[in-house]
Design a protein around this motif. Structure first.
Motif, PDB file in Angstrom:
ATOM      1  N   CYS A  23       1.050  -1.328  -0.022  1.00 15.10           N
ATOM      2  CA  CYS A  23      -0.296   0.124   0.201  1.00 15.10           C
ATOM      3  C   CYS A  23       0.861   1.463   0.194  1.00 15.10           C
ATOM      4  N   TRP A  24       0.374   2.392  -0.374  1.00 14.62           N
ATOM      5  CA  TRP A  24       1.296   3.773  -0.392  1.00 14.62           C
ATOM      6  C   TRP A  24       1.002   4.354   0.753  1.00 14.62           C
ATOM      7  N   SER A  92       9.323   8.769   3.066  1.00 12.19           N
ATOM      8  CA  SER A  92       9.009   8.850   1.433  1.00 12.19           C
ATOM      9  C   SER A  92       8.971   7.574   0.273  1.00 12.19           C
ATOM     10  N   VAL A  93      10.619   6.834   1.338  1.00 13.74           N
ATOM     11  CA  VAL A  93      11.162   6.052  -0.505  1.00 13.74           C
ATOM     12  C   VAL A  93       9.982   4.977  -0.003  1.00 13.74           C
ATOM     13  N   PRO A 121      -8.333   4.230   3.329  1.00 17.30           N
ATOM     14  CA  PRO A 121      -8.302   5.210   1.656  1.00 17.30           C
ATOM     15  C   PRO A 121      -7.297   4.183   0.038  1.00 17.30           C
ATOM     16  N   GLY A 122      -6.463   2.431   1.294  1.00 21.22           N
ATOM     17  CA  GLY A 122      -5.468   2.017   0.502  1.00 21.22           C
ATOM     18  C   GLY A 122      -5.463   2.147  -0.703  1.00 21.22           C
ATOM     19  N   LYS A 124      -2.260   0.330  -4.608  1.00 11.07           N
ATOM     20  CA  LYS A 124      -1.140   0.778  -4.156  1.00 11.07           C
ATOM     21  C   LYS A 124      -0.310   0.943  -5.038  1.00 11.07           C
ATOM     22  N   ILE A 125       1.061   0.968  -4.026  1.00 10.54           N
ATOM     23  CA  ILE A 125       1.621   2.282  -4.672  1.00 10.54           C
ATOM     24  C   ILE A 125       1.559   2.782  -5.746  1.00 10.54           C
ATOM     25  N   GLU A 126       1.841   1.705  -6.834  1.00 13.57           N
ATOM     26  CA  GLU A 126       2.174   1.893  -8.263  1.00 13.57           C
ATOM     27  C   GLU A 126       0.918   3.082  -8.942  1.00 13.57           C
ATOM     28  N   ASN A 127      -0.472   2.746  -8.181  1.00 14.65           N
ATOM     29  CA  ASN A 127      -1.768   4.027  -8.029  1.00 14.65           C
ATOM     30  C   ASN A 127      -1.663   5.277  -7.508  1.00 14.65           C
ATOM     31  N   ARG A 128      -0.356   5.527  -7.189  1.00 14.15           N
ATOM     32  CA  ARG A 128      -0.420   6.725  -6.710  1.00 14.15           C
ATOM     33  C   ARG A 128      -0.429   7.574  -7.511  1.00 14.15           C
ATOM     34  N   LYS A 129      -1.268   8.729  -6.564  1.00 12.47           N
ATOM     35  CA  LYS A 129      -1.361  10.213  -7.394  1.00 12.47           C
ATOM     36  C   LYS A 129      -0.074  10.831  -7.275  1.00 12.47           C
TER      37      LYS A 129
END
Length: 129
Positions: A23-24, A92-93, A121-122, A124-129
């Motif tokens: 998750c991001w 942040s990384v 509000p989960g 995946k990292i690749e879907n982060r705005k």
């Protein structure tokens, strides 16, 4: 299916324990209210400070950038956030909590408590705005 929006709890997904994997860290971008016991656990305040002048403690923590505010009526401190809304303790990384073992009770209890209990509000990292 639309992507959850951190600012619209109606778009959040029902929480499952496996949602945290990859998750991001959406929950780590929301404001966090904490108590004095959390400040002691985090190591940013002593027992003497929280039993003494809480207003003096709040002033120091605000000056140091640890909190945004303190509300005497509720005895809640608002933990400060980075400019991008991330929690001050979120890496942040890696998107992992840097104080996980010492994290505030609010974080420990999420998503049982929060804007929409039982929902997250989960994403995946690749879907982060």
């Amino acid at each position: 299916m639309s992507k959850p929006d951190i600012d619209r709890p109606s778009t959040w997904k029902a929480y499952r324990s496996d949602m945290c994997n990859g998750c991001w860290g959406g929950c780590c971008t929301m404001p966090v209210e904490i108590k004095s016991s959390d400040l002691v656990r985090l190591g940013v305040a002593t027992e003497d400070e929280v039993t003494g002048s809480v207003k003096k403690l709040a002033k120091r923590l605000k000056k140091e950038g640890i909190i945004e505010s303190y509300r005497a009526g509720t005895e809640f401190f608002m933990l400060s956030q980075k400019a991008n809304r991330d929690c001050r303790y979120l890496d942040s990384v890696t998107r992992l909590c840097t104080v996980y073992e010492k994290r505030p009770d609010t974080c420990r209890q999420f998503p049982s408590i929060g804007p929409r209990p039982g929902f997250c509000p989960g994403g995946k990292i690749e879907n982060r705005k």
